[in-house]
Write a protein that holds these residues in place. Sequence first.
Motif, PDB file in Angstrom:
ATOM      1  N   HIS A 166     -10.657  -8.773   4.272  1.00  0.00           N
ATOM      2  CA  HIS A 166      -9.894  -7.873   3.418  1.00  0.00           C
ATOM      3  C   HIS A 166      -8.420  -7.988   3.829  1.00  0.00           C
ATOM      4  CE1 HIS A 166     -12.892  -5.269   1.288  1.00  0.00           C
ATOM      5  NE2 HIS A 166     -13.683  -5.975   2.079  1.00  0.00           N
ATOM      6  N   ARG A 173       0.851  -1.190   0.000  1.00  0.00           N
ATOM      7  CA  ARG A 173       0.000   0.000   0.000  1.00  0.00           C
ATOM      8  C   ARG A 173       0.882   1.233   0.000  1.00  0.00           C
ATOM      9  NH1 ARG A 173      -2.838  -3.160  -1.524  1.00  0.00           N
ATOM     10  NH2 ARG A 173      -4.813  -3.979  -0.709  1.00  0.00           N
ATOM     11  N   LEU A 197      -4.333   7.252  -0.676  1.00  0.00           N
ATOM     12  CA  LEU A 197      -3.950   5.867  -0.942  1.00  0.00           C
ATOM     13  C   LEU A 197      -3.956   5.615  -2.448  1.00  0.00           C
ATOM     14  CD1 LEU A 197      -3.217   3.591   1.015  1.00  0.00           C
ATOM     15  CD2 LEU A 197      -5.572   2.791   0.832  1.00  0.00           C
ATOM     16  N   VAL A 198      -2.802   5.236  -3.000  1.00  0.00           N
ATOM     17  CA  VAL A 198      -2.704   4.933  -4.433  1.00  0.00           C
ATOM     18  C   VAL A 198      -2.690   3.414  -4.595  1.00  0.00           C
ATOM     19  CG1 VAL A 198      -1.387   5.303  -6.555  1.00  0.00           C
ATOM     20  CG2 VAL A 198      -1.330   7.034  -4.748  1.00  0.00           C
ATOM     21  N   SER A 199      -3.530   2.905  -5.481  1.00  0.00           N
ATOM     22  CA  SER A 199      -3.648   1.457  -5.676  1.00  0.00           C
ATOM     23  C   SER A 199      -2.382   0.878  -6.318  1.00  0.00           C
ATOM     24  CB  SER A 199      -4.854   1.159  -6.564  1.00  0.00           C
ATOM     25  OG  SER A 199      -4.769  -0.155  -7.068  1.00  0.00           O
ATOM     26  N   PRO A 200      -1.955  -0.314  -5.856  1.00  0.00           N
ATOM     27  CA  PRO A 200      -0.809  -0.959  -6.510  1.00  0.00           C
ATOM     28  C   PRO A 200      -1.081  -1.244  -7.988  1.00  0.00           C
ATOM     29  CG  PRO A 200      -1.828  -2.451  -4.913  1.00  0.00           C
ATOM     30  CD  PRO A 200      -2.450  -1.105  -4.721  1.00  0.00           C
ATOM     31  N   ALA A 201      -2.340  -1.487  -8.328  1.00  0.00           N
ATOM     32  CA  ALA A 201      -2.677  -1.726  -9.737  1.00  0.00           C
ATOM     33  C   ALA A 201      -2.267  -0.506 -10.575  1.00  0.00           C
ATOM     34  CB  ALA A 201      -4.169  -1.991  -9.879  1.00  0.00           C
ATOM     35  N   HIS A 202      -2.225   0.668  -9.937  1.00  0.00           N
ATOM     36  CA  HIS A 202      -1.857   1.896 -10.625  1.00  0.00           C
ATOM     37  C   HIS A 202      -0.348   2.149 -10.577  1.00  0.00           C
ATOM     38  CE1 HIS A 202      -2.487   5.714 -12.462  1.00  0.00           C
ATOM     39  NE2 HIS A 202      -2.131   6.413 -11.407  1.00  0.00           N
TER      40      HIS A 202
END
Length: 287
Positions: A264, A63, A71-76
Amino acid sequence: VAKGAGRNRFSFFTPALQEAAQTRARLAHDLRSGLQEQQFRLVYQPIVELATGSVHKAEALIRWQHPTRGLVSPAHFIPIAESSGLIVDIGEWVFQQAARQVQTWRQTLHPDFQISVNKSPAQFHHDGHGLQPWASRLQAMGLPGACMVVEITEGLLLDTSTRVTEHLLALGDAGIQVSLDDFGTGYSSLSYLQKFDIDFLKIDQSFVRHLVPGATDLALCKAIIVMAHALGMKVVAEGVETTLQRDLLTAAGCDYAQGYLFSHPLAAADFEAYWSASRPTNGDWEI
Ligand code: C2E
Ligand code: MG
Ligand code: MG
Ligand code: MG
């Protein structure tokens, strides 16, 4: 539709593209300082053994708390880290954190606790540090290779370079286990499954999502499970969100499951609380 919509669309498209490129460049820059300024943390998602309900495994997921973007997504950001080469340093940080955590949890939760870390193809290529050091660093910490699982994706297996092959062999030699992530979404030929020593196969959540009795996705999951078992692999289902999905997968012989139904991804302290709450099924042993 208004006249000139095409032109408007075009003029809208270019600045948007430019902005996306600028955002990527800025994020690539921010990733570097983020690592120095400790903006990253790991969360852990329980991997549940379906037959018993016990939890001796978790997947570490990164994360990034960006100072202004939140919070920036790892997918991004993982793809940006990959193309900028910073994934190597991030990957080393992930390894270090996960190794410390599994060392703790082997003492406090379960002696066979195992943590999975994701390793993207770029980490096998730009690798300055390599896999052998991971094994020897675990050894230096008094940890067996089996405390860790490396999650790779199917694309890596298509890479026939000796570098990748040697890394995968080195993992196996050190006892570090290998898990094939997002199975079914890539292009892996079945022969690759036999060629490499793969311990776990993770059924992608896109197959799990539409699981209902009679669905073709159920037939697919069953076929994957039978094939994996025939090749000596254990199966983990990803993205399990409902009791129906869990029950169908259990009946199909799936070994492990992971998903919001169970939990989660959690911060370490929350994981410990989750683990304690499910302790009756986690078995009987002395600490
Ligand atoms: P992945 O390895 O396939 O991880 C599973 C993703 O599914 C995680 O997203 C997880 O939070 C999410 N997930 C878990 N249960 C459920 C569920 O029941 N429903 C749904 N819809 N999603 C669920 P996350 O954490 O956003 O990570 C996305 C991807 O980013 C990961 O996919 C992995 O490819 C990559 N990634 C994450 N952490 C790392 C890392 O430390 N290193 C590398 N190289 N890649 C990472
Ligand atoms: Mg994964
Ligand atoms: Mg092995
Ligand atoms: Mg996955």
